[in-house]
Motif scaffolding. Structure first.
Motif, PDB file in Angstrom:
ATOM      1  N   UNK A  45       0.837  -1.195   0.000  1.00 44.67           N
ATOM      2  CA  UNK A  45       0.000   0.000   0.000  1.00 44.67           C
ATOM      3  C   UNK A  45       0.871   1.244   0.000  1.00 44.67           C
ATOM      4  N   UNK A  46       0.614   2.126  -0.946  1.00 48.82           N
ATOM      5  CA  UNK A  46       1.308   3.416  -1.025  1.00 48.82           C
ATOM      6  C   UNK A  46       0.248   4.499  -0.990  1.00 48.82           C
ATOM      7  N   UNK A  47       0.390   5.449  -0.086  1.00 51.32           N
ATOM      8  CA  UNK A  47      -0.564   6.548  -0.012  1.00 51.32           C
ATOM      9  C   UNK A  47       0.081   7.826  -0.529  1.00 51.32           C
ATOM     10  N   UNK A  48      -0.743   8.665  -1.136  1.00 49.57           N
ATOM     11  CA  UNK A  48      -0.245   9.864  -1.802  1.00 49.57           C
ATOM     12  C   UNK A  48      -0.884  11.106  -1.197  1.00 49.57           C
ATOM     13  N   UNK A  49      -0.063  12.027  -0.706  1.00 53.58           N
ATOM     14  CA  UNK A  49      -0.531  13.371  -0.374  1.00 53.58           C
ATOM     15  C   UNK A  49      -0.350  14.217  -1.632  1.00 53.58           C
ATOM     16  N   UNK A  50      -1.437  14.574  -2.272  1.00 48.40           N
ATOM     17  CA  UNK A  50      -1.344  15.380  -3.487  1.00 48.40           C
ATOM     18  C   UNK A  50      -0.851  16.782  -3.154  1.00 48.40           C
ATOM     19  N   UNK A  51      -0.251  17.482  -4.120  1.00 47.02           N
ATOM     20  CA  UNK A  51       0.316  18.813  -3.852  1.00 47.02           C
ATOM     21  C   UNK A  51      -0.690  19.763  -3.203  1.00 47.02           C
ATOM     22  N   UNK A  52      -0.302  20.294  -2.051  1.00 45.94           N
ATOM     23  CA  UNK A  52      -1.166  21.208  -1.312  1.00 45.94           C
ATOM     24  C   UNK A  52      -1.974  20.530  -0.228  1.00 45.94           C
ATOM     25  N   UNK A  53      -1.855  19.205  -0.120  1.00 42.57           N
ATOM     26  CA  UNK A  53      -2.626  18.447   0.861  1.00 42.57           C
ATOM     27  C   UNK A  53      -1.692  17.626   1.742  1.00 42.57           C
ATOM     28  N   UNK A  54      -2.100  17.458   3.009  1.00 46.28           N
ATOM     29  CA  UNK A  54      -1.293  16.673   3.935  1.00 46.28           C
ATOM     30  C   UNK A  54       0.091  17.265   4.085  1.00 46.28           C
ATOM     31  N   UNK A  55       1.115  16.436   3.936  1.00 47.90           N
ATOM     32  CA  UNK A  55       2.496  16.886   4.099  1.00 47.90           C
ATOM     33  C   UNK A  55       3.154  17.272   2.781  1.00 47.90           C
ATOM     34  N   UNK A  56       2.389  17.262   1.693  1.00 47.72           N
ATOM     35  CA  UNK A  56       2.930  17.651   0.389  1.00 47.72           C
ATOM     36  C   UNK A  56       2.734  19.148   0.195  1.00 47.72           C
ATOM     37  N   UNK A  57       3.785  19.893   0.438  1.00 49.87           N
ATOM     38  CA  UNK A  57       3.696  21.350   0.424  1.00 49.87           C
ATOM     39  C   UNK A  57       4.018  21.911  -0.956  1.00 49.87           C
ATOM     40  N   UNK A  58       3.502  23.089  -1.232  1.00 51.65           N
ATOM     41  CA  UNK A  58       3.756  23.784  -2.494  1.00 51.65           C
ATOM     42  C   UNK A  58       4.371  25.138  -2.177  1.00 51.65           C
ATOM     43  N   UNK A  59       5.555  25.380  -2.696  1.00 48.78           N
ATOM     44  CA  UNK A  59       6.222  26.663  -2.464  1.00 48.78           C
ATOM     45  C   UNK A  59       5.979  27.634  -3.610  1.00 48.78           C
ATOM     46  N   UNK A  60       5.599  27.098  -4.774  1.00 53.56           N
ATOM     47  CA  UNK A  60       5.477  27.938  -5.964  1.00 53.56           C
ATOM     48  C   UNK A  60       4.229  28.803  -5.973  1.00 53.56           C
ATOM     49  N   UNK A  61       3.227  28.430  -5.154  1.00 49.42           N
ATOM     50  CA  UNK A  61       1.966  29.156  -5.171  1.00 49.42           C
ATOM     51  C   UNK A  61       1.022  28.677  -6.255  1.00 49.42           C
ATOM     52  N   UNK A  62       1.399  27.634  -6.999  1.00 48.61           N
ATOM     53  CA  UNK A  62       0.550  27.102  -8.052  1.00 48.61           C
ATOM     54  C   UNK A  62      -0.320  25.983  -7.486  1.00 48.61           C
ATOM     55  N   UNK A  63      -1.499  26.330  -7.041  1.00 47.65           N
ATOM     56  CA  UNK A  63      -2.424  25.369  -6.469  1.00 47.65           C
ATOM     57  C   UNK A  63      -3.420  24.969  -7.548  1.00 47.65           C
ATOM     58  N   UNK A  64      -3.116  23.888  -8.238  1.00 47.26           N
ATOM     59  CA  UNK A  64      -3.890  23.519  -9.422  1.00 47.26           C
ATOM     60  C   UNK A  64      -3.945  22.008  -9.521  1.00 47.26           C
ATOM     61  N   UNK A  65      -5.158  21.457  -9.677  1.00 42.02           N
ATOM     62  CA  UNK A  65      -5.283  20.015  -9.817  1.00 42.02           C
ATOM     63  C   UNK A  65      -4.542  19.497 -11.048  1.00 42.02           C
ATOM     64  N   UNK A  66      -4.242  20.372 -11.987  1.00 40.56           N
ATOM     65  CA  UNK A  66      -3.509  19.956 -13.174  1.00 40.56           C
ATOM     66  C   UNK A  66      -2.127  19.415 -12.869  1.00 40.56           C
ATOM     67  N   UNK A  67      -1.589  19.748 -11.684  1.00 41.91           N
ATOM     68  CA  UNK A  67      -0.276  19.236 -11.287  1.00 41.91           C
ATOM     69  C   UNK A  67      -0.368  17.867 -10.599  1.00 41.91           C
ATOM     70  N   UNK A  68      -1.565  17.434 -10.252  1.00 39.54           N
ATOM     71  CA  UNK A  68      -1.719  16.229  -9.436  1.00 39.54           C
ATOM     72  C   UNK A  68      -1.354  14.930 -10.152  1.00 39.54           C
ATOM     73  N   UNK A  69      -1.710  14.742 -11.443  1.00 42.53           N
ATOM     74  CA  UNK A  69      -1.260  13.517 -12.104  1.00 42.53           C
ATOM     75  C   UNK A  69       0.261  13.380 -12.114  1.00 42.53           C
ATOM     76  N   UNK A  70       0.972  14.502 -12.239  1.00 40.07           N
ATOM     77  CA  UNK A  70       2.434  14.471 -12.197  1.00 40.07           C
ATOM     78  C   UNK A  70       2.910  13.951 -10.842  1.00 40.07           C
ATOM     79  N   UNK A  71       2.173  14.291  -9.790  1.00 42.99           N
ATOM     80  CA  UNK A  71       2.552  13.836  -8.446  1.00 42.99           C
ATOM     81  C   UNK A  71       2.383  12.324  -8.328  1.00 42.99           C
ATOM     82  N   UNK A  72       1.311  11.788  -8.899  1.00 42.80           N
ATOM     83  CA  UNK A  72       1.122  10.338  -8.885  1.00 42.80           C
ATOM     84  C   UNK A  72       2.271   9.661  -9.626  1.00 42.80           C
ATOM     85  N   UNK A  73       2.617  10.215 -10.777  1.00 43.66           N
ATOM     86  CA  UNK A  73       3.724   9.678 -11.567  1.00 43.66           C
ATOM     87  C   UNK A  73       5.019   9.689 -10.751  1.00 43.66           C
ATOM     88  N   UNK A  74       5.281  10.802 -10.069  1.00 41.04           N
ATOM     89  CA  UNK A  74       6.515  10.936  -9.299  1.00 41.04           C
ATOM     90  C   UNK A  74       6.575   9.921  -8.159  1.00 41.04           C
TER      91      UNK A  74
END
Length: 241
Positions: A26-55
């Protein structure tokens, strides 16, 4: 061991992850902006979330996985799945039809308009749960406070994945061998019931399954029911790999 990846926005309760660890990696994912996955760029967009799954899959060395998503997690999960059918064995979307386009988008918009007067708590949890489980309700919102986006947050999430996946793309993914289940919560006020009915008509190849009595956040409200439903789907659908 088969890999089971949960993409539930924010935090996954131990009652969910712990149950499935007995049978799956089991692998759990905190998507960018949620949980412990922080965003410094200020780009809060679901469009970045598939990239996070890939990463996360790349970092964990996972070549093939089954995604289980809830609510906003379904946007990234569905988008990633239809564009990476060679890497995803299956997808369970719970409590969301938001990423599905075509006629479904219009039906969803109509449904959201009808319940926009409700409080956040009434959107997410049943009134019975709120009355009987005050401590767990408090914990639910305390965990949500780790998020950088969401209700009461100065940072708002741009949902560029709204309606971004066509029904035909889902059909093509299923033809490519990907299992797709869409779980309809019988007590979920967040998604318009006619939208599920129409998806059943448009996409009979998918498993659009009603879970009687389930609210929007059934993984928290009734994790035993949530686990049992997902476990049964995995038993039927996960290919031996």
């Amino acid at each position: 061991m088969p890999v089971f990846v949960t993409v539930i926005v924010g935090w996954v309760p131990g009652s969910v992850a712990g149950t499935f660890k007995k049978k799956y990696q089991v692998v759990t994912v905190d998507l960018p902006g949620f949980g412990l996955s922080r965003i410094a760029s200020g780009r809060f967009d679901t469009g970045t979330h598939p990239e996070a799954i890939q990463a996360v899959l790349d970092h964990a060395g996972i070549d093939h996985a089954f995604l289980v998503t809830q609510s906003l997690g379904g946007y990234s999960g569905l988008s990633y799945t239809v564009h990476n059918t060679d890497r995803i064995a299956g997808l369970v979307m719970t409590s969301t039809l938001g990423p599905v386009g075509d006629e479904i988008s219009g039906l969803n918009a109509k449904g959201r308009e009808q319940v926009k007067h409700l409080s956040v708590a009434d959107f997410l949890l049943t009134k019975e749960f709120q009355a009987e489980e005050e401590e767990r309700v408090h914990l639910f919102f305390q965990l949500g406070s780790f998020n950088q986006t969401g209700p009461g947050r100065p940072n708002r999430l741009r949902n560029s994945l709204q309606g971004s996946v066509a029904v035909q793309q889902m059909r093509d993914a299923i033809k490519a061998g990907v299992h797709i289940t869409v779980l309809e919560g019988g007590a979920d006020v967040m998604v318009h019931k006619p939208a599920y009915a129409r998806l059943r008509e448009l996409l009979p190849e998918a498993n659009v399954q009603l879970v009687e009595g389930a609210p929007h956040s059934d993984y928290w409200d009734n994790p035993q029911r949530f686990n049992a439903v997902v476990d049964a789907i995995l038993d039927r659908a996960y290919p031996a790999r």
